[in-house]
Design a protein around this motif. Structure first.
Motif, PDB file in Angstrom:
ATOM      1  N   ILE A 199       0.847  -1.204   0.000  1.00  0.00           N
ATOM      2  CA  ILE A 199       0.000   0.000   0.000  1.00  0.00           C
ATOM      3  C   ILE A 199       0.879   1.248   0.000  1.00  0.00           C
ATOM      4  O   ILE A 199       0.632   2.205  -0.746  1.00  0.00           O
ATOM      5  N   THR A 203       1.218   4.034  -3.009  1.00  0.00           N
ATOM      6  CA  THR A 203       0.990   5.449  -2.698  1.00  0.00           C
ATOM      7  C   THR A 203       2.143   6.313  -3.183  1.00  0.00           C
ATOM      8  O   THR A 203       1.936   7.391  -3.751  1.00  0.00           O
ATOM      9  N   HIS A 252      -6.492  10.136  -6.390  1.00  0.00           N
ATOM     10  CA  HIS A 252      -6.028   8.822  -5.934  1.00  0.00           C
ATOM     11  C   HIS A 252      -4.874   8.954  -4.952  1.00  0.00           C
ATOM     12  O   HIS A 252      -4.824   8.243  -3.936  1.00  0.00           O
ATOM     13  N   HIS A 253      -3.948   9.864  -5.229  1.00  0.00           N
ATOM     14  CA  HIS A 253      -2.785   9.998  -4.344  1.00  0.00           C
ATOM     15  C   HIS A 253      -3.189  10.532  -2.973  1.00  0.00           C
ATOM     16  O   HIS A 253      -2.718  10.035  -1.943  1.00  0.00           O
ATOM     17  N   ARG A 254      -4.081  11.515  -2.949  1.00  0.00           N
ATOM     18  CA  ARG A 254      -4.476  12.087  -1.643  1.00  0.00           C
ATOM     19  C   ARG A 254      -5.225  11.060  -0.803  1.00  0.00           C
ATOM     20  O   ARG A 254      -5.049  10.996   0.418  1.00  0.00           O
ATOM     21  N   HIS A 255      -6.047  10.200  -1.443  1.00  0.00           N
ATOM     22  CA  HIS A 255      -6.787   9.213  -0.663  1.00  0.00           C
ATOM     23  C   HIS A 255      -5.955   7.963  -0.377  1.00  0.00           C
ATOM     24  O   HIS A 255      -6.172   7.314   0.665  1.00  0.00           O
ATOM     25  N   LEU A 256      -5.023   7.644  -1.235  1.00  0.00           N
ATOM     26  CA  LEU A 256      -4.069   6.585  -0.903  1.00  0.00           C
ATOM     27  C   LEU A 256      -3.211   7.012   0.288  1.00  0.00           C
ATOM     28  O   LEU A 256      -2.845   6.186   1.133  1.00  0.00           O
ATOM     29  N   GLY A 257      -2.903   8.302   0.352  1.00  0.00           N
ATOM     30  CA  GLY A 257      -2.165   8.816   1.500  1.00  0.00           C
ATOM     31  C   GLY A 257      -2.942   8.623   2.793  1.00  0.00           C
ATOM     32  O   GLY A 257      -2.383   8.225   3.824  1.00  0.00           O
ATOM     33  N   SER A 260      -2.935   4.963   3.625  1.00  0.00           N
ATOM     34  CA  SER A 260      -1.627   4.597   4.172  1.00  0.00           C
ATOM     35  C   SER A 260      -1.518   5.003   5.633  1.00  0.00           C
ATOM     36  O   SER A 260      -0.981   4.250   6.463  1.00  0.00           O
TER      37      SER A 260
END
Length: 333
Positions: A199, A203, A252-257, A260
């Motif tokens: 994950i 990210t 996607h990056h902000r919510h993967l963050g 994480s």
């Protein structure tokens, strides 16, 4: 004999640790190179002759004239004089020079170790893998730069992600080998810990897609993207939308963050009682919280260069800390 092997392993670990540090610095230099708009300033690849910078005004004029033929100069930097060009040239040159220095620091001791037969077979195999991916990195780097020298003055976000991902793979192989030499050998297990690690890796790579499309310069609000949860053009490009739509890439990056952060929180609670990784766990949870908050700050402030570079290094530190924890947990006792 055991004492001799321990001394050899210690020296190997110090050498490999120096290489790890150099690669982390290389990632930082690469980030600064991109953020200063310097990555496309060198339009020719000279693996050996490019070791030295231009040393005469004639040579400076030659490389500047080559740059004038590039899409970046024609579409963005046509105002530049040679003095301006020298600034952006420096960062890209330094980036490539540092890569060459890493290669030298790796290859000379490696050749010595091979001919003197002072290392175990498993170490030789691992070092050959590192040599392969390290050599591949140079070709990927030029392949990436070349994508911005044809029509558009932007490198392919795909190639940028591959370039950064390969640097993380090299770092992983180096650091895991160091831990094997310093402690006991450890094997990768397909378990909950590896899922958390994957994950984090996804990210980080998603962040490189954001960087590749300058997606951090849009939707500079949080937690909403302007006035909506989704960007207005979300999924408008079909199957390739996550990779080619800047708004989607940022979403996607902000919510993967966030995922994480939650995943590391669960990982922290799950392993808190394990004394052998207690300090690393504390370091990890502090890092991920700082990284998450820094990401929001960067977004709200339109990606300030220094903070963006720190965000990238923060990701690398989290990556390395997770490697250390997983390696320790997977050692057979």
């Amino acid at each position: 004999m055991d004492t001799l092997n321990q001394n050899i392993n210690l020296k190997l670990a110090i050498w490999l640790l120096a290489l790890c540090l150099m690669i982390v610095i290389m990632i930082f230099i690469g980030g600064v190179t991109r953020l200063t708009g310097s990555g496309l300033s060198m339009v020719e690849w000279r693996p050996f002759l490019g070791f030295l910078p231009p040393l005469t005004e004639t040579e400076w004029t030659r490389v500047f004239e080559l740059y004038k033929l590039s899409p970046e100069f024609k579409q963005i930097n046509s105002w530049m004089e040679i003095s301006d060009f020298k600034f952006i040239f420096f960062w890209e040159y330094f980036h490539r020079l540092w890569g060459r220095i890493i290669g030298i620091v790796f290859i000379i001791p490696f050749i010595y170790l091979i001919f003197t037969k002072k290392i175990e077979r498993f170490v030789t195999v691992r070092l050959l893998m590192i040599l392969f991916f390290g050599s591949l990195q140079a070709f990927i780097g030029w392949w990436m730069v070349k994508s911005g020298l044809i029509d558009k003055p932007d490198v392919s976000q795909y190639r940028l992600a591959i370039h950064f991902g390969n640097s993380l793979l090299i770092l992983f192989l180096l650091f895991w080998l160091i831990l094997d030499l310093k402690n006991k050998k450890s094997k990768i297990k397909f378990d909950f810990n590896l899922i958390i690690f994957l994950i984090l890796f996804i990210t980080i790579i998603a962040g490189s897609l954001v960087a590749g499309m300058d997606a951090g310069l849009m939707y500079n609000t949080y937690p909403l993207m302007n006035d909506s949860f989704f960007p207005i053009d979300y999924l408008s490009l079909g199957f390739l939308d996550p990779f080619e739509n800047p708004g989607s890439a940022q979403f996607h990056h902000r919510h993967l963050g966030l995922i994480s952060l939650i995943a590391i929180g669960i990982f922290f609670v799950k392993n808190l009682y394990k004394k052998q990784i207690f300090l690393e766990l504390l370091f990890l949870i502090v890092l991920i919280i700082m990284q998450f908050l820094l990401g929001i700050y960067i977004l709200l402030n339109y990606v300030p260069n220094l903070n963006a570079s720190l965000h990238q290094i923060g990701a690398v530190l989290i990556f390395l800390t997770m490697i250390k924890i997983i390696h320790t947990l997977n050692i057979k006792t």
